[in-house]
Design an enzyme around this catalytic site. Sequence first.
Site, short mmCIF file in Angstrom:
data_model
loop_
_atom_site.label_atom_id
_atom_site.label_comp_id
_atom_site.label_asym_id
_atom_site.label_seq_id
_atom_site.Cartn_x
_atom_site.Cartn_y
_atom_site.Cartn_z
N LEU A 79 30.20 52.08 43.01
CA LEU A 79 30.39 52.86 41.79
C LEU A 79 29.75 52.11 40.64
O LEU A 79 30.08 50.96 40.37
CB LEU A 79 31.90 53.03 41.53
N HIS A 146 33.66 27.49 35.06
CA HIS A 146 33.98 27.50 36.49
C HIS A 146 35.14 26.54 36.72
O HIS A 146 35.67 25.94 35.78
CB HIS A 146 32.77 27.11 37.32
N ASN A 149 35.45 23.28 34.86
CA ASN A 149 35.75 23.41 33.43
C ASN A 149 37.24 23.64 33.19
O ASN A 149 37.83 23.05 32.28
CB ASN A 149 34.96 24.56 32.81
N ASP A 173 40.65 28.05 40.68
CA ASP A 173 40.35 29.41 41.12
C ASP A 173 41.47 29.97 42.00
O ASP A 173 41.94 31.10 41.80
CB ASP A 173 39.05 29.45 41.91
#
Length: 397
Positions: A79, A146, A149, A173
């Site tokens: 999409l 990232h 950091n 993360d």
Amino acid sequence: MTHTKSNPSPGPLAGVKIVDLSLLLPGPLCSQHLADMGAEVIKIENPRAYDASRAMFKGNSGYSALFMMLNRNKKAITLNLKRPASKEILFKLLEDADILLEGFRPDGMDKMGIGYDVLKEKFPRLIYCGISGYGTSGKYVNFAGHDLNYLALSGVLHQTGNPPRPAGFQLADIGGGTLTAVSAILAALYYREKTGKGQRIDVSMTDASLQFLSLYAGIYSASGKTPEAGNEILSGKLPNYNVYQTKEGRYVALGALEDMFFQTFLRVSGLENLTKETPLTEENLPIIKQKLTDYFLSKTYADLEPIFLNEDSCLSPVLTLEEVTKDSHFRERKMIFETKTEKYGDVLQFGSPFHFSETPFSYRNDPPDHGEHTDEILKSLGYSQGNIEEFRKDRVI
């Protein structure tokens, strides 16, 4: 062991629908955890710019190894969210959706005209979860970054040593992004079941990384002293909580923080007189550490096997990933397995870390090809084959 797809468990989240706009790692792993719990997850990608993890670390048979680790039990649709017609399709998907997950910069959805303020008016029961580096406010809100950091700014990196060293894995993360988002989404679902109200969840990987320093923050709060980089109770100061090299150049982890475990380790290793001769006091820590260093340098893994197998010694071999994938403990708990995919044969997978007695993890669907279910999903929304062909012609899908 090859995991089969027979007799799938419905899962505790059966009936929950998630529209997933996230890419790469934190968001897709979050939605995979929820899919493993039984949720229906529809992964949306741009028709001409797929999730970059599809191109990373290709296996011998051509599969995208990282993508395969993060996207099982999902369906995929393409999409182009920058096309006006895409909004109608997205809104149709959201009519009966419970959760929207995204990982853009904080203003990314707003710029496309589909931010939370727009969506909450149309879908008041929707739970909107955005995972970003720094959150939706504060001076870093628009900064790129990232994992390194986020760990640097939250103070976690400082504790890795002097000089600081990259952790070697994506702590912010996954620990700060993925798992924080999972827990927040489940809490928001519970709240909505009681009140009928959806809400926005603002997950900052930097904010969440602060929690990893709870122990040291407690020490700092009590003493006013900044924890010493690489020389605190969990980062190398203690001889009984440290990493040592063996005779053949491998490493072991001694995690005997409590005295009862340390004494067990000393007894089974033949060092029971160590702390009697050299008490475990602040000034003796370097001496004890050196004696343990010399001890381990004289031993091989084979020599240490009886200590590894002692339940209360808190001594563990530092395993390589290859060794981990073969470890009987993880195999028995179905945390590591191979699944037989239709296109690529056996593919390595990590199992779900969420273990339920009544609704166990099930592997229902292989990670989808780019846009694999686009036609199927659009038809379920009421679009005709002619509509779908027009969408392709107009680069909507």
